[in-house]
Design a protein around this motif. Sequence first.
Motif: not given
Length: 332
Positions: A153-156, A189-199, A201-206
């Motif tokens: 996910g985008t945390t990486s 290589a990102v594959q959104p995960d369940d944390l990204d699904g919360f949207g 603050i839990m995701t890291f957009p471009e």
Amino acid sequence: MAARRALRFTAMAEGSSIGPETLGQIHDEVRRLTVAYPKLALPTLLGDLVEVQDLTFRLLEHGRVKPLQARELYLLAGITSGMLAKASHDLGNPSAAMMQARTAFVCADNADHHAMRAWVRSLQSLISYWAGRPAEAADYADLGQAAAGSVRGTTSVWLACLSARAHALLGDGEATRAAIQRAEDTRAAVQPDDLDGFGGIMTFPEPRQLYYVAEATVHLGEDAALGESQSEAAVAAYRTASEEEWAFGDEAGAQTDLALARLARGEIEGVAEAVRPVLDLPVEQRNFGITSSAQRVHAALPSGGRRATGVAADLREEIEAFTASPTSVLIR
């Protein structure tokens, strides 16, 4: 207030066993807060965050929870504690922020959630960075990389960008550039995960990645022109960002980085233009990161003594007035 009361009532009405309605309502409320956090002023969210954290803690401590329910509750408690860690950071209290972050990590451990472990390490790196401890920030980013494992996910991407910013403050150009490249490779290589699904603050957009890369380049100080162009790209990305990607704090950070880059090139008039939207923010949005960024501009401005006049002197006075009234003055 009525919605919060309904949430408490549902939890209590289902008794000591946690039912699907309670778990579903808590999940929905946590998701609402994760989406709202980057967009709304902290004073409007703080009460709800405290309420949800207290509810999840009480259910975990005293409710009859099935194993799968416990894992989800621990994840939700971890996310809420992470947001409260960010809230403490935004109010300029890194000690309380780290305390909440450690609680979030314990919850992530109990949920056995690799991505959440990595996300909390990212948060700890951010807290350390703004507390003026770049070596510690780099260490937490490394711990996050180790915790991430197979996380895609985008945390990486966030971890790599955090590493870049920390090494830039440490003056390590090679490590900074390597981390920026790692962020680009990871994004591909990102594959959104369940944390990204919360949207939220839990995701890291471009756009946020562009902001971090610009900040790392500006603080490394090796190429002022590159820092300016990257900062301009980050500012432009936030001006055209979707609602899901926009965050007032990160946009302000990109604007102060642009001001610093222009200062390095001696463009004082351009500095005032870049920082103007930041200085127009209301007190409710003057969190610790934003006021710290403004203070960096203040420190870099040329000083001509107590009787100095001109754009730089006026800007110094404005920044001093701006940072004298942070968001924390509204929270008691």
